[in-house]
Design a protein around this motif. Structure first.
Motif, PDB file in Angstrom:
ATOM      1  N   LYS A 161      -2.417   0.817  15.278  1.00  0.00           N
ATOM      2  CA  LYS A 161      -1.439   0.734  14.207  1.00  0.00           C
ATOM      3  C   LYS A 161      -0.500  -0.439  14.453  1.00  0.00           C
ATOM      4  CE  LYS A 161       0.691   4.161  11.373  1.00  0.00           C
ATOM      5  NZ  LYS A 161       2.026   4.059  10.976  1.00  0.00           N
TER       6      LYS A 161
ATOM      7  N   HIS B  70      -4.756   5.508   1.909  1.00  0.00           N
ATOM      8  CA  HIS B  70      -4.279   4.765   3.075  1.00  0.00           C
ATOM      9  C   HIS B  70      -4.512   3.262   3.045  1.00  0.00           C
ATOM     10  CE1 HIS B  70      -3.297   8.494   5.071  1.00  0.00           C
ATOM     11  NE2 HIS B  70      -4.516   8.963   4.810  1.00  0.00           N
TER      12      HIS B  70
ATOM     13  N   GLN C 238      -1.058   2.275   4.801  1.00  0.00           N
ATOM     14  CA  GLN C 238      -0.781   1.881   6.182  1.00  0.00           C
ATOM     15  C   GLN C 238      -1.607   0.681   6.584  1.00  0.00           C
ATOM     16  OE1 GLN C 238      -1.837   5.567   6.269  1.00  0.00           O
ATOM     17  NE2 GLN C 238      -0.151   6.517   7.429  1.00  0.00           N
TER      18      GLN C 238
END
Lengths: 777, 222
Positions: free
Chosen positions: B30, B84, B161
């Protein structure tokens, strides 16, 4: 919210793609107008006599007797009116029988002003129940009770009196003075029997005379009685009472609802049409709908390939399968909706022309009646469903990744469905062209070659009281007009059929038609004398026969033979070519022409082609000067011919129009197809040009596809149209052969039309500078 | 965030099997900014599409935020990426019939957000990208750089994300390209994970990690 976005997207898309949308809307509108008219027309024809409150128990009597011709299975709706009494006496199931004696025309008015009325009938009081007539003025129970009473339709009352408040006033009908006892609402256009005045039939004197009293009989049965049993009873019980003919006619009952559509084999059945033509129109309507939807389908398929990316993006952004299907469906629905609305508007504006073309009696009120609109909406819905189903299916099958991938070009993706659709469309056009060619040729055959006389520029002068008029003087003065080439007084036109009767010859019985004419008849009608000579004024002991008569009598040398004509023996002085009489389905009867004034009923006038209108004015003036008390009407012989072949003439005219529509729709589709093909292949064409291809090769490259499609369509169209037209021709006793050149002409015409439609775009694209088409942004 | 283990993808061409991806092992955390590089036909876009779940693979394991993608059905996969992942394309791929505003709003429509919430989010993004004045224009009325800006705004509006960008500057001139790359850098700083496919060494320097592909294999990573 989402729906509104979908609609917004759809509308913007349609506006951005003006050409496509416009092609689609024009095609759909033309198709819809056609289909809506056909649907409304068919619906209207089906509605005949359907609103009657007791239609299940109401029948018309049909007679089948020697005099009307068992030979060719012709039945007649006309019978002996005195039969009524016998049936009422013998058959308890019969609640009521109504006699109807109709006139083609009769003089009506007061002393000062006589005019010709075409809607007068004599009838019994029961007619008010049988046809469910509502009186606006007068009493239903008593209106037609007394002899000498008459009831009048609203419009006719306004025409003759200017008001409907006319009870107890009198009106002159023929030689009778009748008292008005009622005013009724106009008979609706979907009633098979149309009339504007009903006189009480008891007014007539010799009511029980079977020879002078003939007409229609309508009967209503009591509930739960079996019509078959009733027919049986009628035929067994009254046979012995019919003393006036050697063999009593066989009667049958025809249900009221069947009269309009199932009377093609019944003589003297007013206002009837052949149901097969109704089916035919329905099929043509269906074909046009199909053709229209094909355009819609192929345009939207092409469109979808152009916008694969958009669809893919929507999917990647998260749209569901259903949502991506809804988009093309919405676009299609919007197009159909716009077209349907404009089609209804156009139909409303053009309703008079439509009625004239279709010979229908549609009204604006009927067009926008809930029933009709519901059916049209249903049709539109079906079109939407058919034309969006396949594109929607295509969309739902797309994988998003294949849509955004740069290297995939639709060049490889074959539009599997488009070509068969175009083949079918082309085949439809060729088949319809064949129909037009064959029907025209056949009608020309019947109307010119086989007719045996010249029907053009002949007018027929008639009067309800013809025998009271000074017709000889009238004829002399008419002949002197420079607009007239000849004139003749006779009992009937050839198409009227003369007086026909059965000749019970032992070897081969036949029907013979006799005509009383004057010496100018053959010349006026332009009949062809095959052997012998025409009449002169003194030939009162001579006759002229047709070829069929020579054949029937088996004469080796017809000239000089003697046969009976209206009670005297006369000698044959000439033979004319067979000519068409009233019976159109069977072979031409033997016919005999002789000089005489028995039953004379009209003057035939042959006009010079250029001055018909001014001639008619002068003729009317001459008539009214010589015969002021006898009103005159005229009609054209070619119109009589068209009336005789009503269904066929209508089919001939409509087939031309429908073919035109099918061609327009197909051309729109083809034009869209070539536009799409050119767009899609811009690069390819550019590359080919750079590699040295000439303009010609590129044009033929683009058009090759359409020629192939046309060729396959042609192969399909040949057997289909051959079968169809042989079927149609079966109905005629005299028919043309279907020849190979007709197919060639139809194919060539389709080829020309298609080349013109596609050629321009093909040539245009072939002339584009390749530098332009190869530049990529 | 993303784990690829022994991913293979191939197509059969006659008797031969042509490998598009071979033995790809990759882990992306991430907040990373990864550039995938390599010559044409080396499998960059294919890899990106596999990561974006737009394309399948024939062998191997792919785990996205703990979910085993190789075991998911089509519907579940699309639900996953819908939620996402944001996509940015070289050719922008805006919907021609929709205005700038509507284009940006589209992903939100598919997520069944309330109208007020949608309005707020689109307004935010328009504001942030400085394109409020252009919200009623159609894509055809914008320059390439502006279109790509809208494309990125559209990718971001659903607050993903992960952003996947396939040569986002490929159709732009160098100045426009630089601006887009600056924007990516900024987004990355705010915590968005970015994976981009690029030809340009310069663009690759904006990222924190470079993966080089050749003939469907990872040949270098730094």
């Amino acid at each position: 919210m989402k729906l509104s976005i979908t609609i917004k997207k759809a509308i913007r898309h349609l506006i951005r793609n003006k050409t496509n949308s416009l092609l689609n809307i024009i095609g759909l509108t033309v198709g819809f107008i056609c289909v809506f008219c056909i649907a409304s027309y068919v619906l209207h024809e089906y509605s005949f006599d359907q609103n009657h409150p007791d239609k299940e128990n109401t029948y018309r009597i049909i007679s089948n007797d020697v005099n009307t011709g068992t030979k060719d299975k012709m039945q007649s709706a006309m019978t002996y009116l005195p039969v009524r009494k016998f049936i009422l006496e013998e058959i308890p199931e019969v609640k009521d029988i109504v006699r109807v004696k109709a006139y083609q025309q009769i003089t009506v008015g007061n002393e000062n002003e006589l005019s010709i009325e075409k809607g007068f009938i004599w009838s019994d009081a029961g007619i008010l129940n049988i046809f469910d007539i509502q009186l606006i003025e007068g009493h239903k129970k008593t209106a037609l009770e007394a002899p000498g009473s008459v009831i009048i339709a609203k419009t006719a009352a306004k025409k003759y009196f200017g008001t409907t408040n006319i009870i107890n006033r009198t009106i002159q009908v023929d030689k009778e003075t009748l008292t008005i006892t009622g005013v009724f609402d106009d008979i609706p256009s979907n009633n098979h029997l149309q009339f504007t005045m009903v006189g009480a039939i008891q007014t007539l004197k010799n009511l029980e005379d079977p020879w002078s009293q003939q007409g229609h009989l309508y009967l209503s049965l009591s509930k739960n009685s079996d019509p078959l049993q009733v027919v049986k009873k009628i035929n067994t019980s009254i046979k012995s009472k019919i003393w006036w003919v050697s063999e009593a006619p066989v009667f049958s009952l025809q249900p009221l609802q069947d009269i309009h559509l199932y009377s093609s084999n019944i003589l003297v059945s007013p206002n009837s049409i052949d149901i097969r033509y109704l089916y035919l129109f329905a099929v043509i309507g269906l074909v046009i709908v199909l053709s229209t939807t094909f355009n819609c389908i192929s345009l939207s398929i092409a469109d979808i390939y152009n916008r694969k990316q958009n669809i893919g993006i929507s999917k990647i952004l998260g749209s569901s399968k259903l949502e991506s299907i809804i988009q093309p469906v919405t676009e299609c629905a919007i197009l159909c909706f716009i077209s349907a609305i404009s089609a209804i508007l156009f139909s409303l504006i053009l309703i008079d022309d439509i009625n004239q073309v279709m010979e229908s009696s549609l009204s604006a009120a009927f067009l926008i009646s809930t029933n009709n609109l519901l059916i049209l909406a249903g049709l539109t819905f079906i079109v939407i469903l058919i034309s969006s189903a396949y594109p929607a299916l295509l969309v739902s099958k797309f994988k998003p990744i294949s849509l955004v991938n740069k290297q995939i070009t639709p060049a490889k993706t074959k539009l599997v469905f488009r070509k068969p659709l175009m083949v079918i469309q082309n085949a439809i056009v060729i088949i319809l062209l064949m129909v037009v060619i064959v029907v025209n040729k056949q009608m020309k055959h019947l109307g010119n070659d086989r007719l045996g006389f010249n029907k053009e520029q002949v007018i027929i002068l008639k009067s309800p009281n013809f025998r009271q008029a000074n017709t000889e003087l009238t004829k002399q003065q008419i002949i002197n007009l420079k607009e007239v080439s000849s004139a003749s007084i006779s009992m009937s036109t050839p198409l009227g059929g003369g007086i026909s009767f059965f000749v019970d010859n032992i070897e081969s019985p036949y029907y013979r038609s006799d005509f009383t004419v004057d010496q100018d008849y053959i010349q006026t009608l332009g009949m062809n004398i095959i052997s012998g000579r025409d009449f002169t004024g003194t030939d009162t002991n001579s006759i002229i026969v047709n070829e069929a008569m020579v054949l029937a009598k088996n004469w080796q040398e017809p000239l000089g033979q003697k046969i009976d004509f209206f009670g005297t023996e006369r000698e044959v002085i000439g033979v004319v070519q067979n000519f068409q009489m009233s019976n159109i389905r069977s072979e031409i009867n033997p016919a005999v022409l002789g000089l005489g004034s028995q039953y004379k009923s009209n003057i035939l006038v042959r006009m010079h082609p250029l001055n018909v209108e001014s001639g008619i004015e002068k003729i009317q003036k001459i008539w009214s000067e010589i015969n002021p008390a006898q009103p005159m009407t005229y009609s054209f012989l070619d119109t009589d011919f068209e009336t005789l072949f009503k269904s066929e003439v209508k089919f001939q005219r409509l087939s031309k129009i429908f073919t035109g529509v099918a061609i327009i729709i197909t051309c729109l589709g083809l034009y869209a197809a070539i536009l799409y093909a050119v767009q899609r292949r811009v690069k390819e064409i550019g590359i080919r040009k750079v590699l040295g291809a000439s303009g010609n090769t590129i044009v033929s490259l683009l058009l090759k596809e359409y020629v192939m499609i046309l060729f396959i369509a042609f192969i399909i169209a040949i057997p289909v149209s051959w079968w169809l037209m042989s079927k149609w021709l079966e109905d005629f006793a005299y028919k043309i052969p279907i020849e190979w050149w007709m197919f060639a002409v139809a194919g060539l015409a389709a080829f020309t039309i298609i080349m013109i439609t596609t050629g321009y775009q093909a040539i245009k694209s072939a002339l584009i500078n390749p530098v332009k088409s190869l530049r990529s942004e | 965030m993303i784990q690829l283990e022994k991913i293979f993808k191939w197509v059969n061409s006659g008797a031969n099997r042509v490998f598009l991806l071979q033995d790809i092992n990759l882990e992306i955390e991430k907040g990373e900014f990864v550039s995938i590089m390599g010559p044409s036909g080396s499998g960059k876009s294919t890899l990106l599409n596999v990561i974006g779940m737009l394309d399948g693979f024939d062998e191997g394991k792919y785990t996205f935020q703990g979910e085993p993608v190789h075991q998911l059905k089509e519907k579940q996969k699309s639900a996953l990426y819908k939620k996402h992942i944001g996509f940015v394309f070289q050719a922008y791929h805006l919907i021609d019939e929709l205005t700038v505003y509507e284009n940006i709003e589209t992903p939100l429509l598919y997520q069944d957000l309330k109208s007020s919430e949608r309005k707020a989010r689109v307004a935010d993004i328009l504001d942030r990208f400085n394109i409020v004045g252009k919200k009623d224009l159609f894509p055809a009325q914008l320059s390439g750089g502006q279109q790509q800006l809208v494309g990125i705004a559209r990718a971001l509006v659903a607050q993903p994300q992960l952003i996947l960008a396939d040569e986002p500057t490929g159709n732009l001139n160098s100045k426009q390209g630089e601006e887009i790359m600056e924007l990516f850098k900024q987004l990355n700083k705010e915590g968005v994970t970015i994976i981009q496919v690029t030809h340009s060494e310069k663009n690759a320097t904006y990222g924190s990690k470079v993966i080089e592909l050749l003939d469907g294999r990872i040949v270098n990573r730094h």
